[in-house]
Structures are given as C-alpha cells and as structure tokens.
Design an enzyme around this catalytic site. Structure first.
Site, mmCIF file in Angstrom:
data_model
loop_
_atom_site.group_PDB
_atom_site.id
_atom_site.type_symbol
_atom_site.label_atom_id
_atom_site.label_comp_id
_atom_site.label_asym_id
_atom_site.label_seq_id
_atom_site.Cartn_x
_atom_site.Cartn_y
_atom_site.Cartn_z
ATOM 1 N N SER A 63 0.828 -1.209 0.000
ATOM 2 C CA SER A 63 0.000 0.000 0.000
ATOM 3 C C SER A 63 0.861 1.256 0.000
ATOM 4 O O SER A 63 1.516 1.529 -0.970
ATOM 5 C CB SER A 63 -1.035 0.033 1.114
ATOM 6 N N HIS A 68 3.071 14.600 5.882
ATOM 7 C CA HIS A 68 2.821 16.010 5.595
ATOM 8 C C HIS A 68 3.306 16.781 6.817
ATOM 9 O O HIS A 68 2.898 16.468 7.939
ATOM 10 C CB HIS A 68 1.332 16.268 5.345
ATOM 11 N N CYS A 83 -1.853 -3.652 3.458
ATOM 12 C CA CYS A 83 -2.824 -4.733 3.310
ATOM 13 C C CYS A 83 -2.304 -6.018 3.938
ATOM 14 O O CYS A 83 -2.887 -7.078 3.768
ATOM 15 C CB CYS A 83 -3.175 -4.942 1.834
#
Length: 122
Positions: A63, A68, A83
C-alpha cells in the site's frame, strides 16, 4: 480476518522544527521506514513547499506511507497503510516518532475494508 487493510494514523505534535523542514532528511527516514517495515518499495514522490513544509508519499506493494509536515507548528501527519497484517506498523511508527524527535505523538489504528463474509484471494 475479513479485512483488506490496516491503517495507522499518526498526529505528531511538538516535533523538531528543523527536521520537519529538511526534505532530504524526511525522504531518508520514510525510505528507512519502508525497510524497517519489510515492505517492497514501488516508488516515491516528495515535495518541499515555500516557505516551509514537506509532503511525501512512498508507494509500497503492500500500500503506502505518507507524511505532511507543518514546521511552523512543529507538527506532522503520517499515515502507514498496509494490506498485510504481518507488517510491523507500530514499530515503524515508533521509529518515525523517534526520528522527528516528537514529544507528543498520538496514534489511531483502524481496519479498512471490513467484510462480514470471508474475503477470497484475488
């Protein structure tokens, strides 16, 4: 388990402001996090904003990881989405927290794609 994925969301307050604004450093710790995770790296993209802040996404076969940063607030938001239940997401989260010298971390873990019936392999 009838789950497609596991997501660990980190709200990291009171981090080292300089580290949050260092693109090379952020890239290095995110790529190292993939190695610690034992995941297969597929690609990466990072961007430095002016006058400050960084965003980055690391794609993995399992995945992705994203970050940020808001250095002006000494804050970072990190997602570790996989996953695979076998990957050590909490250990990787602790690594990122330590590398950003975060003194006020918060973790939220959630399951994604929950089904009432067993999921068949694709």
């Amino acid at each position: 388990m009838n789950v497609l994925g596991f997501q660990l969301m980190l709200d990291l307050s009171d981090c080292n402001r300089e580290k949050l604004n260092d693109l090379a450093y952020i890239r290095q710790i995110m790529l190292e996090a993939v190695r610690h995770l034992g995941a297969q790296l597929l690609g990466e993209t990072f961007h430095e904003f002016s006058p400050h802040g960084i965003t980055g996404v690391v794609s993995i076969a399992e995945s992705h990881l994203s970050i940020h940063t808001w250095p002006e607030h000494k804050y970072a938001a990190v997602d570790i989405f996989t996953c695979s239940a076998s990957l050590k997401t909490r250990r990787v989260a602790e690594y990122i927290i330590d590398q950003l010298q975060c003194s006020e971390p918060s973790m939220t873990e959630t399951k994604r794609g929950i089904f009432s019936k067993p999921i068949l392999d694709h």
